[in-house]
Design an enzyme around this catalytic site. Structure first.
Site, short mmCIF file in Angstrom:
data_model
loop_
_atom_site.label_atom_id
_atom_site.label_comp_id
_atom_site.label_asym_id
_atom_site.label_seq_id
_atom_site.Cartn_x
_atom_site.Cartn_y
_atom_site.Cartn_z
N ARG A 236 44.69 36.10 21.58
CA ARG A 236 43.54 35.69 22.40
C ARG A 236 42.29 35.82 21.56
O ARG A 236 42.15 36.77 20.79
CB ARG A 236 43.43 36.61 23.62
CG ARG A 236 43.99 35.99 24.88
CD ARG A 236 44.07 36.96 26.02
NE ARG A 236 42.84 37.71 26.24
CZ ARG A 236 42.67 38.56 27.25
NH1 ARG A 236 43.65 38.74 28.11
NH2 ARG A 236 41.55 39.22 27.40
N LYS B 93 47.47 45.73 32.90
CA LYS B 93 47.15 45.26 34.25
C LYS B 93 47.74 43.88 34.52
O LYS B 93 48.35 43.65 35.57
CB LYS B 93 45.62 45.26 34.37
CG LYS B 93 45.03 44.84 35.66
CD LYS B 93 43.57 45.28 35.73
CE LYS B 93 42.71 44.93 34.52
NZ LYS B 93 42.42 43.49 34.37
N ARG C 6 34.64 43.51 39.04
CA ARG C 6 34.35 44.05 37.73
C ARG C 6 33.11 44.95 37.75
O ARG C 6 32.88 45.71 36.82
CB ARG C 6 34.07 42.88 36.81
CG ARG C 6 34.70 42.99 35.46
CD ARG C 6 34.35 41.75 34.68
NE ARG C 6 35.51 40.95 34.38
CZ ARG C 6 36.41 41.26 33.50
NH1 ARG C 6 36.34 42.40 32.83
NH2 ARG C 6 37.44 40.48 33.27
#
Ligand SMILES: [Zn+2]
Length: 213
Positions: free
Chosen positions: A158, A14, A84
């Site tokens: 990350r 995304k 979300r």
């Protein structure tokens, strides 16, 4: 140009697609994760993010409200990581009504859980220029010494790219974000796309946008 909402589970590509669209259509890519990370400075909240927890919907909406009113959003913007959950979707509807903005084009990018996990575990990012690499994707491999091809910085994982955090994020997607897609699909045209590789997926999204605009 129109606003674009990209909805997808973790590791569907995304963010990469949003970045490519941002360049092609010259509208900002608003990554809610990055926006919130940049707005959050205290350690407790940072730890919540690291554990895969999500921040308060009101706070996120408030941060977003300021962002989409900046002048670079006047020709449209790409939302990545928002809404979300249903509460955020309904708050966003009120917000765009208040600002007289369009909901825009809604795109759902689909990927299986196994494939998403494989991608997450190979993901490396450059904290200097924001480039994203993946050890498991032939077209996204970084320099051999683990540095960024664009700026030469050392790449990092990350902190939320681990199995536990991934499982939590994927479950959260199924439980909370998938209902947003169903909700939009009742009243809008949601475009469903399979995440295959960067180029194919981008071309499909690009076709949808050109047909809509
Ligand atoms: Zn870099």
């Amino acid at each position: 140009m129109s606003n674009i909402i990209l909805i997808a589970p973790p590791a569907a590509g995304k963010g990469t697609q949003a970045e490519l669209l941002s360049i092609k259509y010259d509208i900002p890519h608003i990554s809610i994760g990055d926006l919130v990370r940049a707005s959050v400075t205290d350690d407790d909240t940072k730890n919540l993010l690291r554990e895969g927890n999500l921040l308060d919907d009101d706070l996120i909406c408030c941060i977003l409200e300021k962002r989409i009113q900046k002048s670079d959003c006047k020709n449209g913007y790409i939302l990545d990581g928002f809404p979300r959950n249903l509460k955020q979707a309904k708050m966003y509807e009120k917000l765009i009504y208040k600002l007289n903005f369009d909901l825009g084009i809604i795109i759902s990018i689909e990927v299986s859980k196994d494939e998403a996990l494989r991608r997450v575990l190979g993901r490396l990012t450059c904290n200097n220029c924001g480039a994203v690499y993946n050890e498991t994707e032939p077209t996204m491999i970084p320099n051999e010494n683990g540095t960024c091809k664009k700026c030469g910085s050392i790449l990092e994982r990350r902190s939320d790219d681990n199995i536990e955090s991934f499982m939590k994020r994927f479950e959260t997607f199924i439980e909370e974000t998938k209902p947003v897609i169903d909700y939009y699909n009742e009243s809008h045209d949601v475009h469903f796309i399979k995440s295959i590789n960067i180029e194919t997926t981008f071309n499909e999204i690009d076709n949808i946008i050109r047909n809509e605009v």
